[in-house]
Write a protein that holds these residues in place. Sequence first.
Motif: not given
Length: 583
Positions: A243-246, A256-260, A264-275
Amino acid sequence: MEEQHALPYLRETLLFLALAGIFIPLLQRLKVNQVLGFLAVGALFGPFGFGLWAGDFTWLTYFSFVRAEQVSGLAELGVMFLMFMIGLELSTERLWALRRWVFGAGVGQVAVSACLIGGVAYYFGLSLEASIVLGLVLSLSSTAVVMQLLTDQRSLQTPSGQAGFSILMFQDLMVVPLFILIDVFASGRSDDLAYLLSFAAVKSAGAILLIYLLGRRVIRPLFQFFVKKRQPDVFMALTLLSTLGIAGLTYLAGLSMALGALLAGLLLAETEFRHEVEVTIEPFKGLLMGLFFMSVGMQIDVREILKSPILIPLAVLSLFAVKTLVISVIFRIGGFHWGRAVETGVLLGQGGEFAFIVVAYALGTKLIGPQVAQFVMLVVGLSLFATPALAKAARAFGNWWERRHHHQLADLAHGAPPPQGSTVIIAGFGRVGQLLAKVLTEQDIAYVAIENDARLVTTLHPRGFPVYFGDASRAELLQKVNADRAAAVVLTMDHAASVLHAVKSIRREYPQLPVYARARDEAHAVALIQAGATLVVPEALESALQLTATVLHTVGLSEARTTDIVQAERDRRNAVLLAKKLS
């Protein structure tokens, strides 16, 4: 000499935790909205509340935030984690599907609202440059407040919630051009305006695309490598790092950092770790968001309101009126009925948190004066304070409108109401839903379909298809399609979170209704089974079984033998899912 602490802002941190853990729950027991509670606490314990007397009564320094900037850094983290959670709820496919609202409705809302608000500012004597900047600034809404309210109302996955979020996304993208615009106006280089804005747009789009493409190649392998043993501390560290890195990368790119954090959320939403990520970050998000709302409350100086008891409240109401009118018309044109259109217009009618940053920057460049800056910040702060109550009233109006126009199934329902009696309800009318509907029609079985893609509904409904616009997880919509007398509900949506949310909602309202769901994979299927689905069909499993049958038949096995083998494997996998449900 100022007192020093080994841990910076220790006193403020302890005070915030005490308020969040003791005072806010008391307000909630009194049925006070959480957002409203944090705003009120910020105003009461902030520099314009108890902080005013801290110099005369030293003991008050232990019960007040003397300077708002003492918590501003942590408040920004709250906004970031809110955007991160939003990204987890979405997907790139959903964002692409919303592009018409992001760049169509978003552009229209900002342009029209900015012209109207800027025109009023110019009429009251501000310069043309200051009027343009203030018009654009006040056309933006508060992502933090609106998303918190949508989450509390469980409305984010509804069609109106998704459309409202789309407009918020475009508004967030406007922040960078706003800073460039202020620099141009302050330096007098207005002739370079078109070039500079175009350059900023290309730069922003390129940075977002590059970060997203690189992130897809890094995020999943990173989690897969380091979370093999599923240590909670490692998982939390990786989540924060992502989150903070992106967010840091987007900041370096001038965004903006909020956009980053959203990326980050979009990228993790496509993985099996989202929940697991959602569970990990939720407590921190709640605390940090509370800190953000408190910091906004600290900007409200009640003394200034008393100096202008008519003008300031009138300005707040006027801001809501202008933006509500513009957004309501846009939503009505987009296909929503007036009830939901006005509800969303009021929800997005306040000023945004970025106004505090942009107005302060404009003040520093001498584009606007201190008196104007203070007035705008006060209006924005009070509009944020008023939003929860106004949004609640607007939601009641939207529900009243739907009850009054009960012959309409949902936002885009035209013509006769859905069929009565025992029918099959199809939630999601894409390729899978349309194929199922075709087979049901050929067998003379009645069905009614619910779809949240407005363009698809407006195309198919006039052609005689019993498809209506809405969200299948909404209890009132299920009542209108007579779910209590339906033969079954079939969930064919391709958005995994929406399917899971719909299963939980349907099972809660109709415990005995058969629910058949389409799952993305076996992990998603297990989650749906545990949520109460009657039968789940994983796409990956059925594709694999069909390929297996073709291969077996090609190498010489008989059709009967191939069918037996494939069915045995299907039964074995279904037994595993059933065992998961029973456990």
